[in-house]
Design an enzyme around this catalytic site. Structure first.
Site, mmCIF file in Angstrom:
data_model
loop_
_atom_site.group_PDB
_atom_site.id
_atom_site.type_symbol
_atom_site.label_atom_id
_atom_site.label_comp_id
_atom_site.label_asym_id
_atom_site.label_seq_id
_atom_site.Cartn_x
_atom_site.Cartn_y
_atom_site.Cartn_z
ATOM 1 C CG ASN A 115 40.004 30.896 23.594
ATOM 2 O OD1 ASN A 115 40.632 30.772 24.650
ATOM 3 N ND2 ASN A 115 39.549 29.853 22.899
ATOM 4 C CD GLU A 155 34.250 34.278 29.763
ATOM 5 O OE1 GLU A 155 35.306 33.700 30.050
ATOM 6 O OE2 GLU A 155 33.239 33.677 29.371
ATOM 7 C CG ASP A 221 35.373 27.128 34.844
ATOM 8 O OD1 ASP A 221 35.421 25.881 34.753
ATOM 9 O OD2 ASP A 221 35.157 27.865 33.871
#
Ligand code: NAG
Length: 511
Positions: A115, A155, A221
């Site tokens: 996020n 990220e 993922d």
């Protein structure tokens, strides 16, 4: 009167003893890095997780997730001040305080996460001045809150709004952080994405490996609803040699690009991915082929589409009136569930044990979990009984190996009668696989990780010893032959054939 005083003094001493009693961590010597998604405190009902529910004996490192980056000041910042530092003296304090009773434990803070995005980090890392500001803020932060170090979760460099030069700047940032940490003895680790494209464009792996203490490989993922097909969240192996989306591919890639194995920590997901079939009448599910809708479904606690914590998945399985069919995808070593048009691919004790074995076979530094708060931390579910199935299978092949008896003589394995802990043991001159008994009723996956690490390391010791003996025997054969010139060709041939046959035999019998 005196009696009361005595009781009081006794209680006081007992209290002090209890408070100061300390507990150890895992015994296998590998790192077990436990990420804590601290927002799990806000989950509903039995999904709500707080720091005091941790069992630090299952981990060597706890990583508090997450702190953020202040875009204006380029300093590290608190993301949720009520939870992190205010509520009941704050979760920072609570987690760090665990070290008093668990002296083996290291507690670090992670900065970043999905996020937080990439742009802010790209800008901060791009100039010497802003990097310096950041590093100074981190030093002050670690000192203030008494963390043992920092975990970088950017990220990702050069992706998601980052710039191509992030790859080089990330190394510079890591190098400068490491230098600044040296005097204080702080740990510097990073979570790295495991997709091939991310590894290619984001990381200069060999250089990062030089400066980071541990590399947390986010080996999950790999597949989800975004593919448009049913797939495994964390497949052990790919569908083909070209398939770059698998745990083993990531490990091999990082090793071949200069990452030290002992710094690599294999990330394991404590969650699965959910799918809804495009065609509810699909008979046979095929990973990578069976079409799904572009959104999955949610878990009752985590409430995130396409995602389900292991604690939520195991409750589904526990529910006697629901009708989930249990399936196993062999190529990727992945358990999955089907109920009508709903599919969940996930990790259970068995698939986790297999991945731990893989990590130990590659001599990696340890295991990591994302994240401990979605293990069955309340112990609500029935345990899987097939966790160590694959160890049992390998063991059966191994006990037939003729070299094994010799290896058993030189290896000092613990005797089954005196030790009850997880291990291969000798009894009656034979090797026995002693499967661990569940110790706690909660944290089944975390417990499996530690037990599988013990088992795999012991198994590898035995196989190594057998290798050594096989090689030694081969040399003996050669030396026997050398001095005797009287050997006829047929005798030589006999020995060579015998040696080759034995070698072949031991190869076939070993795994
Ligand atoms: C169990 O499954 C049934 C049928 O799917 C469902 O109606 C029920 O709410 C579930 N119970 C719990 C406790 O989740």
């Amino acid at each position: 009167m005196y009696k009361h005083l005595c009781v009081c003094v006794l209680l006081l001493i007992l209290g002090i003893l209890v408070r100061t009693q300390s507990f150890g961590g895992p015994r296998h010597g590998k790192a077990v890095v436990c990420y804590v998604a601290t927002w799990a405190a806000y989950r509903k009902g039995d999904g709500s997780f707080s720091v005091n529910q941790l069992n630090p004996q299952l981990c060597t490192h706890l990583v508090y997730s997450f702190a953020g980056l202040n875009q204006e000041t380029n300093g590290i910042k608190i993301l949720d001040s009520w939870l992190d530092i205010e509520k009941e003296s704050g979760a920072y304090n609570q987690m760090v305080a665990l070290k008093n009773r668990y002296p083996h434990l290291k507690v670090t803070i992670a900065i970043g996460g999905w996020n937080e995005g990439s742009e802010k980090y790209s800008a901060m890392a791009s100039k010497k001045q802003t990097r310096d500001t950041f590093i100074q803020s981190v030093l002050a932060f670690l000192d203030k809150y008494k963390f043992d170090g920092l975990d970088l979760d950017w990220e990702y460099p050069a992706k998601r709004g980052g710039q191509p030069h992030d790859k080089a700047n990330y190394v510079t940032l890591v190098k400068e952080l490491k230098e600044a940490f040296q005097d204080k003895g702080y740990i510097l680790t990073a979570a790295l994405g495991a997709g091939k494209n991310t590894m290619d464009v984001a990381y200069d792996l060999a250089k990062l490996s030089r400066y980071l203490d541990l590399i947390h490989m986010m080996c999950y993922d790999y597949h989800g609803t975004w593919d448009g097909f049913v797939g495994a969240n964390a497949p052990l192996r790919g569908g083909s040699d070209e398939d770059a989306l698998s745990v083993e591919y990531t490990i091999k890639y990082m090793l071949s690009h200069g990452v030290s194995p002992y710094k690599m920590v294999l990330g394991l997901p404590m969650y699965g991915r959910t799918f809804i079939l495009s065609d509810p009448d699909t008979r046979q599910i095929e990973f990578g082929r069976t079409k799904v809708q572009n959104v999955g479904f949610k878990g009752r606690y985590t409430g995130e589409n396409g995602f389900m914590g292991y604690n939520e998945i195991c409750l589904e399985l526990n529910n006697k009136t629901s009708s989930w069919e249990r399936l196993w995808h062999k190529p990727s070593s992945t358990p999955y569930l089907r109920n009508g048009d709903k599919i969940i691919s996930y990790d259970n004790a068995r698939s986790i044990a297999i991945k731990v074995k893989l990590a130990m076979d590659y001599n990696l530094g340890g295991l990591m979990v994302w994240s401990i708060d979605t293990d069955d931390f309340k112990g609500h579910c029935t345990r899987d009984t097939d966790a160590f199935l694959d160890f049992v299978e390998r063991h059966e092949t191994m006990v037939d190996d003729p070299v094994l008896n010799e290896a058993l003589k030189t290896l000092k394995l613990r005797d089954a009668h005196d030790h009850s802990d997880t291990a291969y043991v000798i009894s009656g001159g034979k090797l026995h696989l002693r499967l661990p008994e569940p110790m706690h009723s909660n944290y089944p996956l975390m417990e499996t990780i530690n037990q599988a690490a013990n088992l795999a390391l012991e198994e590898n010791r035995i196989v190594e010893e057998m290798d050594r003996i096989t090689k030694e025997n081969a040399i003996d054969h050669e030396e026997e032959r050398k001095p005797s010139s009287a050997h006829t060709i047929s005798a030589d041939l006999f020995y060579i054939t015998l040696y080759l046959t034995l070698r072949q035999l031991s190869k076939i019998l070993r795994i």
